[in-house]
Scaffold this active site. Structure first.
Site, mmCIF file in Angstrom:
data_model
loop_
_atom_site.group_PDB
_atom_site.id
_atom_site.type_symbol
_atom_site.label_atom_id
_atom_site.label_comp_id
_atom_site.label_asym_id
_atom_site.label_seq_id
_atom_site.Cartn_x
_atom_site.Cartn_y
_atom_site.Cartn_z
ATOM 1 N N SER A 106 3.763 -2.514 10.186
ATOM 2 C CA SER A 106 5.114 -2.703 10.130
ATOM 3 C C SER A 106 5.959 -3.870 9.995
ATOM 4 C CB SER A 106 6.056 -1.836 11.286
ATOM 5 O OG SER A 106 5.536 -0.819 11.806
ATOM 6 N N GLU A 133 -5.129 -4.858 11.357
ATOM 7 C CA GLU A 133 -4.044 -3.730 11.420
ATOM 8 C C GLU A 133 -4.049 -3.453 11.758
ATOM 9 O OE1 GLU A 133 -2.370 -2.040 6.894
ATOM 10 O OE2 GLU A 133 -4.565 -0.908 7.765
ATOM 11 N N GLY A 142 3.239 2.229 10.311
ATOM 12 C CA GLY A 142 3.597 3.772 10.285
ATOM 13 C C GLY A 142 5.092 3.569 11.576
ATOM 14 N N GLY A 199 3.085 -1.404 4.331
ATOM 15 C CA GLY A 199 3.827 -0.060 4.064
ATOM 16 C C GLY A 199 4.803 0.648 3.182
ATOM 17 N N GLU A 235 -6.343 5.399 8.246
ATOM 18 C CA GLU A 235 -6.157 6.650 7.728
ATOM 19 C C GLU A 235 -7.573 7.095 7.351
ATOM 20 O OE1 GLU A 235 -2.480 6.222 5.279
ATOM 21 O OE2 GLU A 235 -1.474 5.593 7.070
ATOM 22 N N HIS A 261 -9.232 1.855 5.319
ATOM 23 C CA HIS A 261 -8.277 1.850 6.190
ATOM 24 C C HIS A 261 -7.681 2.480 7.186
ATOM 25 C CE1 HIS A 261 -3.174 2.554 6.472
ATOM 26 N NE2 HIS A 261 -3.165 1.788 6.436
ATOM 27 N N ASN A 272 0.640 -1.227 0.466
ATOM 28 C CA ASN A 272 0.648 -0.066 0.267
ATOM 29 C C ASN A 272 0.963 1.142 0.179
ATOM 30 O OD1 ASN A 272 -1.969 2.010 0.365
ATOM 31 N ND2 ASN A 272 -2.186 1.276 2.609
ATOM 32 N N TRP A 273 0.632 2.132 -1.167
ATOM 33 C CA TRP A 273 2.069 2.939 -1.736
ATOM 34 C C TRP A 273 1.296 4.093 -0.602
ATOM 35 C CZ3 TRP A 273 3.680 2.485 -6.868
ATOM 36 C CH2 TRP A 273 4.772 1.723 -7.444
ATOM 37 N N LYS A 274 -0.394 4.224 -0.470
ATOM 38 C CA LYS A 274 -0.712 6.027 -0.306
ATOM 39 C C LYS A 274 -0.250 6.645 -0.555
ATOM 40 C CE LYS A 274 0.113 3.940 4.809
ATOM 41 N NZ LYS A 274 -0.005 3.672 5.978
#
Length: 250
Positions: free
Chosen positions: A214, A168, A174, A235, A97, A95, A9-11
């Site tokens: 992570s 998650e 992160g 991530g 975020e 997600h 997942n590149w965000k």
């Protein structure tokens, strides 16, 4: 048999040119799809050229989000219908975020899951727990179960088999602090048991459950050795092609 998924997942990272270059660098070094399914979720601008670059390879390209309507006056949103027509077949929904920064609640996530399935997309539905509950030794079980019940509400047996769930822990995303394999297995097992209660053993045993938070080349093997962990959502370590390949080919 549940085929493992390793998804990056590149965000909000990488330009279109960088994204295509990444695909070209890894696409010939991936395991066969009957062993591991490899996928990358990228910003919307990069999806079409990445699909084109990945054509004929084992790599699947995923969207990081979509809306719950196919079309209309929804400025800035991404249509699930348009994603499918562009050759994207998976989408990450819920997600942490999206929930924390953009205020998406379980009702909205459920609408998005339904819309994705209606358009032929396979949702990867994220759920988490909180560090506050873990530190306080509080009962996190009802929190995680409640989220799964709400996000998957109303799905048919056939639909739920097309869903992947990603566990998650909020505190691990992160942070560089991954859940240890036993903690990760506990969360994934709980999700599977919840799906079992909703749909029965046969369905629950077909649904793939990923761990995210992570994930690195150093911990991926121990995580994926657990019975209820069917892959990982990666991530920051998915942003470097060599590091991502180490995870995929662990």
């Amino acid at each position: 048999m549940r085929i493992p998924i390793i998804a990056g997942n590149w965000k909000m990272n990488k330009t279109v040119a960088e994204s295509v270059a990444f695909v070209n660098q890894i696409k010939d070094h991936l395991p066969a799809t009957d062993q591991v399914q490899t996928a990358l979720a990228a910003p919307a601008l990069s999806l079409v050229p990445m699909v084109q670059a990945a054509s004929g390879s084992p790599l699947k390209i995923m969207a990081e989000n979509c809306y719950f309507e196919d079309a209309g006056a929804f400025t800035g949103e991404v249509s699930p219908h348009a994603l499918y027509q562009a050759g994207v077949h998976h989408v990450i929904l819920g997600h942490s975020e999206r929930r924390k920064i953009f205020g998406e609640d379980d009702e909205m996530i459920n609408k998005k899951v339904v819309a994705a399935l209606r358009n032929g997309l396979c949702p990867i539905v994220c759920c988490d727990d909180t560090m506050g509950r873990r530190v306080a030794n509080d009962d996190k079980i009802h929190w995680v179960v409640g989220r799964i019940l709400a996000d998957l509400k109303g799905l048919t047996t056939d639909e739920i088999r097309k869903v992947t769930v990603a566990y998650e822990p909020d505190w691990a995303i992160g942070s560089g602090q991954s859940a240890d394999p036993s903690q990760a297995e506990e969360g994934c097992y709980l999700i599977r048991q919840t799906i079992c209660d909703m749909y029965g053993d046969d369905v629950a045993n077909d649904v793939r459950i990923l761990y995210g938070g992570s994930v690195t080349p150093d911990n991926v093997s121990a995580l994926m050795a657990k019975n209820d962990i069917d892959g990982v959502l990666v991530g920051s370590d998915s942003l470097d092609p060599e590091t991502f390949l180490k995870i995929v080919n662990h």
